[in-house]
Every structure is written in C-alpha cells, then in structure tokens.
Design a protein around this motif. Structure first.
Motif, mmCIF file in Angstrom:
data_model
loop_
_atom_site.group_PDB
_atom_site.id
_atom_site.type_symbol
_atom_site.label_atom_id
_atom_site.label_comp_id
_atom_site.label_asym_id
_atom_site.label_seq_id
_atom_site.Cartn_x
_atom_site.Cartn_y
_atom_site.Cartn_z
ATOM 1 N N GLN A 109 1.358 -2.920 5.592
ATOM 2 C CA GLN A 109 1.319 -2.191 4.146
ATOM 3 C C GLN A 109 2.214 -2.471 3.088
ATOM 4 N N ALA A 110 3.422 -2.664 3.575
ATOM 5 C CA ALA A 110 4.193 -3.433 2.491
ATOM 6 C C ALA A 110 3.795 -4.708 2.049
ATOM 7 N N GLU A 111 3.372 -5.554 2.845
ATOM 8 C CA GLU A 111 2.754 -6.746 2.597
ATOM 9 C C GLU A 111 1.657 -6.687 1.478
ATOM 10 N N ARG A 112 0.709 -5.794 1.916
ATOM 11 C CA ARG A 112 -0.504 -5.217 1.043
ATOM 12 C C ARG A 112 -0.042 -4.980 -0.445
ATOM 13 N N VAL A 147 5.883 -0.253 13.684
ATOM 14 C CA VAL A 147 6.775 -0.987 12.630
ATOM 15 C C VAL A 147 5.506 -2.144 11.872
ATOM 16 N N THR A 148 4.890 -2.740 12.808
ATOM 17 C CA THR A 148 3.949 -3.633 12.384
ATOM 18 C C THR A 148 2.862 -3.161 11.133
ATOM 19 N N GLU A 149 2.361 -1.885 11.511
ATOM 20 C CA GLU A 149 1.649 -1.181 10.518
ATOM 21 C C GLU A 149 2.441 -1.045 9.227
ATOM 22 N N ILE A 150 3.446 -0.667 9.077
ATOM 23 C CA ILE A 150 4.273 -0.372 7.989
ATOM 24 C C ILE A 150 4.639 -1.422 7.153
ATOM 25 N N ARG A 189 1.113 1.185 -4.601
ATOM 26 C CA ARG A 189 1.708 1.960 -3.662
ATOM 27 C C ARG A 189 0.690 2.353 -2.439
ATOM 28 N N VAL A 190 1.126 2.205 -1.118
ATOM 29 C CA VAL A 190 0.229 2.368 -0.082
ATOM 30 C C VAL A 190 0.533 3.831 0.651
ATOM 31 N N THR A 191 -0.455 4.547 0.789
ATOM 32 C CA THR A 191 -0.172 5.659 1.595
ATOM 33 C C THR A 191 -0.478 5.505 3.089
ATOM 34 N N THR A 192 0.489 5.802 3.877
ATOM 35 C CA THR A 192 0.454 5.564 5.366
ATOM 36 C C THR A 192 -0.120 6.454 6.245
ATOM 37 N N GLY A 217 12.769 9.560 9.528
ATOM 38 C CA GLY A 217 11.505 10.095 10.082
ATOM 39 C C GLY A 217 10.422 8.963 9.628
ATOM 40 N N ASP A 218 9.277 9.259 10.165
ATOM 41 C CA ASP A 218 8.179 8.140 9.971
ATOM 42 C C ASP A 218 7.727 7.891 8.284
ATOM 43 N N VAL A 219 7.356 6.602 8.069
ATOM 44 C CA VAL A 219 6.969 6.478 6.709
ATOM 45 C C VAL A 219 5.596 7.105 6.325
ATOM 46 N N THR A 220 5.567 7.635 5.261
ATOM 47 C CA THR A 220 4.194 8.265 4.746
ATOM 48 C C THR A 220 3.800 7.432 3.563
#
Length: 298
Positions: A285-288, A279-282, A295-298, A185-188
């Motif tokens: 957020q990982a780069e940030r 995928v770019t959004e995730i 930890r980044v909430t998506t 499922g999607d990443v949160t």
C-alpha cells in the motif's frame, strides 16, 4: 529437528548457516542453492551435504530455513509448507500481496517464524515487549538509514538485485514496522512520499489512534546512517536501545528456538507468516501511495 537451508548468499554464509549448524536442538541436514558450486562450498564449511534439488532436501527434513530473495523464497516456502515442513523465513516474505497470501494459506497447518531481527535480539526484544504492554502512546518515529550503496565502502548486500529493484521500502521497511506495530497497533492508513535516491517517507495511522512516521533509505551517506525508534505518549518518551544485543547470529539462534517451540507446542509465534503477510500488505500500500501520490486506507 532436521532442518534444511535454502540459499547460499552472504546472509546464509554469515548468519543462517552458522547458527543452524551450532544450534544444540537442530541437525542441519543439507544446503541447496541456485548455484551448485556455492551450495557445495557452504555445505563443506558447515559440515553437511549439498543438495542439487530443493524438493529432495525438503523431503528429507522437518523444517526449512530460507535465505533467498523474497519472491524466490515465497514459492519454495509454499512447496515446503504444503509438504508439511515448518518454516523459518526472512523478511519480507514476498513483495506482492498475492504471493504472501498464498504462502500464509499454505502455512496454516505448520509452524512458522519470520526473522525480524529486532524482535529476536536479546537487547531489543524485551524493549519492544515493554512498549507493547504500555498504554497511551501518542506518536512514533522510526528512521532506518542504511548506506549499502555509498561509494568507497565494502557492503555485503550491494550486489543484491532485489534490493536494487525494490529499495529501502521493502528491505528495511519490515524492520521499522516490526517495531512500530506491537506498540501502536495495526496500520489503518498509509501515505508515502519519495526522498533522495531510494529514500521513502511513510506517514502511518494506527488502530490505537496513534500516528507514526518512518524514514527508510539504503542510499544515505555513510556519515548519516543509523537507526532510531522513538515513541512518545502519556508515560513519556521511550527510545530503542542503541546496542542490539550480541548481533544477528545470536538473534537468529533465538528465532530458531522460537520455531522449535512453536512446532512443539502448536502455539503460533507473534512473528509468524501472518505478520509477514500483514507487513507485505502495508508495504504494498505504501508502494502504491509512492506511485500514485495518494493516501491509502488499509
């Protein structure tokens, strides 16, 4: 379908161009590249025409296939989509969320396919679909360990400037996500930590409640390289096949066919530009998280 190829690098020469030229339902109209001499050489090898102007090629085709660095790809793909051309893109579609979102908006009325290799391989695509249909996954693990910068070995992508700049997170991270997302499922939530050289470790929380970890590197020693994906849940353990079908040329041919089907039927493909945006959004957020250590909430 009349298709134009944008790009003349190693991937265009080895995969995109030959697959497009050989596809029975495609007419490869021409090639454009940032280096005219490379475009002329590739066009001659493929039995087609070299274009000096990208927009002239876009005007002469029904679809464009892009084999360019992601942030160059994004701008040209926006121009092609606004001209009503279908899109066969490479991953990542861009390296900023703003550019990926502009592309997704521009491509809303055309067919698009993003070439996530394992989603089109004859060996791995059925396995991914099978895991997506299964229920009760508890956790997942993906290791994408490349060695394209290892000394003493010839690697076709070693001179790629964008890979040097963005590292494994952006180059092989899309592959890992393309396998984990359908099953879990999607990443949160995303957390990320740095490893040796360009290595990145991702900890992901998914909408299903499952969690996963991904280890990504382009700088692993040759002897340590390889790819593993493992899912564990109520039904046991599932492992990605080690043999990925007949190679990237056949996988890309399947992606071409997928674009033709989406264009003909109007039914979006699961690996369209919207997945490319997500995928770019995730990854952003990982780069940030790598930069800020949070930890980044998506």
């Amino acid at each position: 379908m009349r298709v134009g190829l944008l790009g003349t690098g190693s991937w265009a020469r080895r995969v995109h161009g030959p697959a497009l030229a050989a596809h029975p339902e495609v007419r490869l109209v021409g090639v454009w590249g940032r280096r005219p001499e490379a475009a002329a050489e590739l066009a001659e090898n493929l039995g087609t025409r070299a274009y000096d102007d990208a927009d002239a090629l876009i005007a002469d085709v029904d679809a464009v296939a892009v084999a360019l660095p992601p942030d160059i790809q994004a701008g040209l793909a926006v121009r092609a989509a606004r001209a009503g051309r279908h899109l066969l893109l490479d991953k990542p579609v861009a390296t900023t969320v703003a550019a990926a979102r502009e592309l997704a908006d521009a491509a809303a009325e055309v067919a698009s396919v993003v070439f996530f290799t394992l989603r089109f391989s004859t060996a791995t695509a059925p396995w991914i679909a099978e895991q997506a249909d299964a229920e009760g996954w508890f956790t997942g693990r993906a290791e994408w360990l490349g060695s394209i910068y290892a000394p003493g070995t010839e690697k076709p992508y070693e001179a790629s400037p964008w890979r040097h700049e963005k590292g494994a997170l952006w180059d092989v991270g899309p592959h890992a996500l393309s396998v984990l997302l359908p099953a879990l499922g999607d990443v949160t939530e995303v957390s990320a930590a740095r490893g040796p050289e360009d290595t990145a470790h991702l900890l992901l929380r998914h909408a299903s409640g499952a969690s996963s970890v991904a280890t990504l590197s382009l700088t692993a020693p040759d002897a340590a390289g390889g790819v593993t994906v493992e899912l564990r849940g109520a039904g046991g353990v599932a492992t990605l096949p080690k043999v990925w079908g007949d190679g990237p040329l056949d996988a890309y041919a399947n992606a071409i066919s997928a674009l033709l089907t989406a264009a003909r039927t109007g039914v979006p493909h699961a690996c369209d530009v919207r997945l490319g945006l997500r995928v770019t959004e995730i990854l952003a957020q990982a780069e940030r998280s790598l930069h800020d250590g949070e930890r980044v909430t998506t």
